[in-house]
Write an enzyme that holds these catalytic residues in place. Structure first.
Site, PDB file in Angstrom:
ATOM      1  CB  THR A 162      55.906 -20.812  19.398  1.00 12.59           C
ATOM      2  OG1 THR A 162      56.612 -19.794  18.686  1.00 12.59           O
ATOM      3  CG2 THR A 162      54.428 -20.704  19.040  1.00 12.59           C
ATOM      4  N   GLY A 163      56.640 -18.310  20.976  1.00 13.60           N
ATOM      5  CA  GLY A 163      56.345 -16.897  21.169  1.00 13.60           C
ATOM      6  C   GLY A 163      55.482 -16.338  20.053  1.00 13.60           C
ATOM      7  CG  ASP A 194      61.100 -22.720  20.818  1.00  9.57           C
ATOM      8  OD1 ASP A 194      60.209 -21.868  20.778  1.00  9.57           O
ATOM      9  OD2 ASP A 194      62.266 -22.529  20.405  1.00  9.57           O
ATOM     10  CG  LEU A 195      57.476 -22.742  15.433  1.00 11.32           C
ATOM     11  CD1 LEU A 195      57.016 -24.172  15.257  1.00 11.32           C
ATOM     12  CD2 LEU A 195      56.298 -21.795  15.251  1.00 11.32           C
ATOM     13  CG  ASP A 196      60.912 -18.899  15.315  1.00  9.76           C
ATOM     14  OD1 ASP A 196      61.147 -18.780  14.099  1.00  9.76           O
ATOM     15  OD2 ASP A 196      59.822 -18.585  15.840  1.00  9.76           O
ATOM     16  CG  ASP A 216      66.221 -22.068  20.540  1.00 10.50           C
ATOM     17  OD1 ASP A 216      64.996 -21.964  20.752  1.00 10.50           O
ATOM     18  OD2 ASP A 216      66.860 -21.245  19.858  1.00 10.50           O
ATOM     19  CG  ASN A 245      61.099 -17.833  24.394  1.00 14.12           C
ATOM     20  OD1 ASN A 245      62.143 -18.444  24.117  1.00 14.12           O
ATOM     21  ND2 ASN A 245      60.113 -17.705  23.518  1.00 14.12           N
ATOM     22  CE  LYS A 288      57.891 -20.492  24.191  1.00  9.92           C
ATOM     23  NZ  LYS A 288      58.910 -21.038  23.275  1.00  9.92           N
TER      24      LYS A 288
END
Length: 298
Positions: free
Chosen positions: A41-42, A7-9, A234, A237, A211
């Site tokens: 990621t979203g 994931d990113l954020d 985290d 999503n 995802k």
């Protein structure tokens, strides 16, 4: 493990929304040793591309919560946008309820001017009624939504170009009542899938988009079994990919529910938890979280 999805954020990115040198170095090492890395990621693809470039990495990208998949060369391997009429009904509801939103497309992000004004009014109300509010955290949460590549303001959703594929609609609010109302309403609809990726948002996408589904498609494209995949995240999503991957890893700063369903827990995003997890995978060791002093990574 042959494929590692991050994931990113709140995961690969630190508090400054940047990829740390430690995380970048771990990704480079993994790629050199044959472990394939993908970002899931979203965020919209163009935004991820900009962040990746600044961080000095290059990977395939699962974007818009799984609505798009691009390979490391930028070729789109898959996409599944919302039906245009469905997207229009979602955005009209959000506009009618004065809720800020962003529509992610292959041409960038579109947000109506009216919802921008609604967010400013919302901030004024909250700051006026809650003088003890953590101002810095509040501003950081809002600012994130204006620091994106290819961000366009339009008068209303009807002004979004007809040729734009709408992959994801992210609604954002600092008002708990408005958040609850929106989440409950869209969770009850069968024509969209509603997911949450932060404490202040909810997102709508095609019912078949997640995802996890995208990770499965990318793994199949690379001739990799899902048993040989790992995923780290985290927030809510990320649930689908954490459940579907052979190894689902929660960040040290993950929501409690995410930690509960994960098979392993890494360090926080300010402790370079992705780098720690990658190193454990490369060494064939269980991903475990040593006792650390930094909490609340986001």
């Amino acid at each position: 493990m042959k494929l590692f999805a991050t994931d990113l954020d709140g995961t690969l990115l630190n508090r400054d929304s940047q990829i740390s040198p430690e995380n970048a170095a771990a990704i480079h090492k993994a790629q050199q040793e044959g472990l394939k890395i993908t970002i899931a990621t979203g965020r919209v693809y163009s935004d991820v591309l900009s962040i990746s470039s600044e961080g000095g990495i290059n990977t395939p990208v699962i974007g818009s919560n799984g609505a798009t998949i691009h390979d490391a060369n930028g070729e789109r391997l898959f996409h599944l946008p919302l039906e245009r009429e469905t997207a229009a009904s979602v955005m009209q509801w959000l506009e009618d309820h004065h809720c800020y939103y962003e529509a992610s497309t292959q041409q960038g992000i579109y947000a109506p001017i009216s919802s921008h004004e609604a967010m400013l009014a919302e901030m004024d109300r909250i700051l006026g009624s809650s003088p003890g509010e953590d101002i810095e955290r509040l501003i950081r949460a809002v600012k994130k939504h204006y620091d994106k590549k290819d961000y366009h303001r339009v008068n209303a959703h009807q002004a979004i170009p007809s040729e734009a594929y709408i992959y994801n609609i992210m609604a954002f609010s600092l008002d708990p009542a408005q958040l609850q109302q929106g989440r409950e309403y869209f969770a009850s609809r069968s024509d969209v899938a509603m997911v949450v990726s932060s404490e202040h948002n909810f997102e709508m996408q095609h019912p078949d988009v997640s995802k996890g589904n995208a990770l499965s498609k990318l793994a199949a494209h690379l001739n990799i079994s899902m048993e040989d995949t790992a995923a780290i995240g985290d927030n809510f999503n990320d649930v689908s990919m954490l459940k579907m991957a052979g190894l689902g890893i929660a960040m040290g700063n993950a929501e409690p529910e995410i930690k509960a369903l994960a098979k392993a827990i890494s360090l926080t995003n300010v402790e370079h938890g992705v780098a720690h997890a990658i190193q454990c995978v490369l060494e064939g060791k269980p991903v475990s979280r040593p006792e650390t002093v930094v909490e609340g990574g986001q």
